[in-house]
Enzyme design. Structure first.
Site, PDB file in Angstrom:
ATOM      1  N   ASP A 105     128.494  64.782 -23.947  1.00  0.00           N
ATOM      2  CA  ASP A 105     129.481  64.937 -24.103  1.00  0.00           C
ATOM      3  C   ASP A 105     130.351  64.129 -24.981  1.00  0.00           C
ATOM      4  O   ASP A 105     129.850  63.643 -25.684  1.00  0.00           O
ATOM      5  CB  ASP A 105     130.657  65.390 -23.321  1.00  0.00           C
ATOM      6  N   LYS A 133     126.577  68.515 -26.481  1.00  0.00           N
ATOM      7  CA  LYS A 133     128.341  69.302 -26.573  1.00  0.00           C
ATOM      8  C   LYS A 133     128.813  68.734 -28.428  1.00  0.00           C
ATOM      9  O   LYS A 133     129.296  68.911 -28.690  1.00  0.00           O
ATOM     10  CB  LYS A 133     129.290  68.691 -25.732  1.00  0.00           C
ATOM     11  N   PHE A 154     134.017  74.318 -20.963  1.00  0.00           N
ATOM     12  CA  PHE A 154     133.554  73.109 -19.386  1.00  0.00           C
ATOM     13  C   PHE A 154     132.803  74.406 -19.219  1.00  0.00           C
ATOM     14  O   PHE A 154     132.696  75.536 -18.935  1.00  0.00           O
ATOM     15  CB  PHE A 154     134.844  73.204 -18.531  1.00  0.00           C
ATOM     16  N   VAL A 155     131.281  73.800 -18.700  1.00  0.00           N
ATOM     17  CA  VAL A 155     130.165  74.810 -18.132  1.00  0.00           C
ATOM     18  C   VAL A 155     129.622  74.650 -16.807  1.00  0.00           C
ATOM     19  O   VAL A 155     129.856  72.851 -16.564  1.00  0.00           O
ATOM     20  CB  VAL A 155     129.504  75.252 -18.507  1.00  0.00           C
TER      21      VAL A 155
HETATM   22  P1  IMP Z   1     130.206  62.497 -21.450  1.00  0.00           P
HETATM   23  O1  IMP Z   1     129.882  60.556 -20.524  1.00  0.00           O
HETATM   24  O2  IMP Z   1     131.438  62.020 -21.391  1.00  0.00           O
HETATM   25  O3  IMP Z   1     128.618  62.306 -22.261  1.00  0.00           O
HETATM   26  O4  IMP Z   1     129.813  63.150 -19.879  1.00  0.00           O
HETATM   27  C1  IMP Z   1     128.899  63.561 -19.801  1.00  0.00           C
HETATM   28  C2  IMP Z   1     128.408  63.978 -17.320  1.00  0.00           C
HETATM   29  O5  IMP Z   1     129.794  64.888 -18.233  1.00  0.00           O
HETATM   30  C3  IMP Z   1     127.155  64.730 -17.426  1.00  0.00           C
HETATM   31  O6  IMP Z   1     126.879  63.551 -16.981  1.00  0.00           O
HETATM   32  C4  IMP Z   1     128.106  65.889 -16.900  1.00  0.00           C
HETATM   33  O7  IMP Z   1     127.977  65.044 -15.526  1.00  0.00           O
HETATM   34  C5  IMP Z   1     130.059  65.705 -17.243  1.00  0.00           C
HETATM   35  N1  IMP Z   1     130.115  66.921 -18.006  1.00  0.00           N
HETATM   36  C6  IMP Z   1     130.449  66.808 -19.063  1.00  0.00           C
HETATM   37  N2  IMP Z   1     130.835  68.089 -19.386  1.00  0.00           N
HETATM   38  C7  IMP Z   1     130.561  69.114 -17.971  1.00  0.00           C
HETATM   39  C8  IMP Z   1     130.830  69.845 -18.124  1.00  0.00           C
HETATM   40  O8  IMP Z   1     131.362  71.030 -19.199  1.00  0.00           O
HETATM   41  N3  IMP Z   1     130.851  70.967 -16.433  1.00  0.00           N
HETATM   42  C9  IMP Z   1     130.274  69.494 -15.692  1.00  0.00           C
HETATM   43  N4  IMP Z   1     130.025  68.569 -16.179  1.00  0.00           N
HETATM   44  C10 IMP Z   1     130.533  68.423 -17.299  1.00  0.00           C
END
Ligand code: IMP
Ligand code: MG
Length: 177
Positions: A105, A133, A154-155
């Site tokens: 994300d 994403k 959000f999934v």
């Molecule tokens: P980032 O650090 O923002 O790239 O987010 C990645 C982490 O956040 C992943 O390891 C996921 O565990 C959690 N995450 C991000 N988006 C979601 C979602 O839509 N549902 C559940 N967990 C999410």
């Protein structure tokens, strides 16, 4: 929040299964025989279990380890700070590492994990996520391998949670407000 009406299926278990095979095929073409697969807990646990078995079916036999990172708490937005809750145990010095996570994300989690692994003297670090994403997002660091592009919703399901629930759904779903 427990009402099934709040769950909108996004990727079925059949779609995920078919995609896993293609993903394992691509990874098998790129990774050497001798590498370390590190799954980032907790969200990746079901994806990693299926992916590692698909990699085995494609002739790979990686060492498998896990690290636990935290950033989300129990909300649906990231706290913005990634912390190392439990490190992997395999000695990754001089090794090729494949980091496995559920979702890319903001990229903070994988950026942290990659830097953490490289600080241990890895030879190379690649990343694999089920859902990306970041498509079309300026400045996003693309994963080396990904299963599906995901909308910016959000999934949950297939290992992914909201406040520790929904991990057991066999498909990926959008959690509606
Ligand atoms: P980032 O650090 O923002 O790239 O987010 C990645 C982490 O956040 C992943 O390891 C996921 O565990 C959690 N995450 C991000 N988006 C979601 C979602 O839509 N549902 C559940 N967990 C999410
Ligand atoms: Mg996670």
């Amino acid at each position: 929040m427990d009402d099934p009406a709040h769950i909108e299926p996004l990727f079925t278990s059949d779609e995920i299964g078919a995609r896993l095979d293609g993903l394992a095929h691509d990874i098998a073409k790129t990774m050497p025989q001798d590498f370390v697969a590190v799954a980032i807990l907790k969200g990746s646990f079901i994806f990693a279990a299926d992916l590692i078995r698909a990699l085995t079916a494609h002739g790979l036999n990686p060492e498998v380890d896990f690290m636990t990172l935290g950033s989300y708490g129990t909300g649906t937005t990231s706290s913005g700070t990634v912390s190392l809750l439990r490190d992997a145990e395999v000695d990754v010095h001089g090794r090729e590492v494949l980091l496995i996570d559920d979702i890319l994300d903001s990229g903070r989690t994988l950026t942290f994990a990659r830097a953490h692994m490289m600080a241990k003297g890895t030879k190379a670090v690649r990343t694999c996520v089920l859902l990306d994403k970041t498509k079309g997002r300026a400045g996003a660091i693309p994963p080396d391998f990904f299963g599906f592009d995901s909308p910016p919703a959000f999934v949950v399901g297939y290992g992914m949670d909201h406040a520790h629930k929904y991990r057991g759904l066999p498909f990926v779903a959008i959690l509606k407000a």
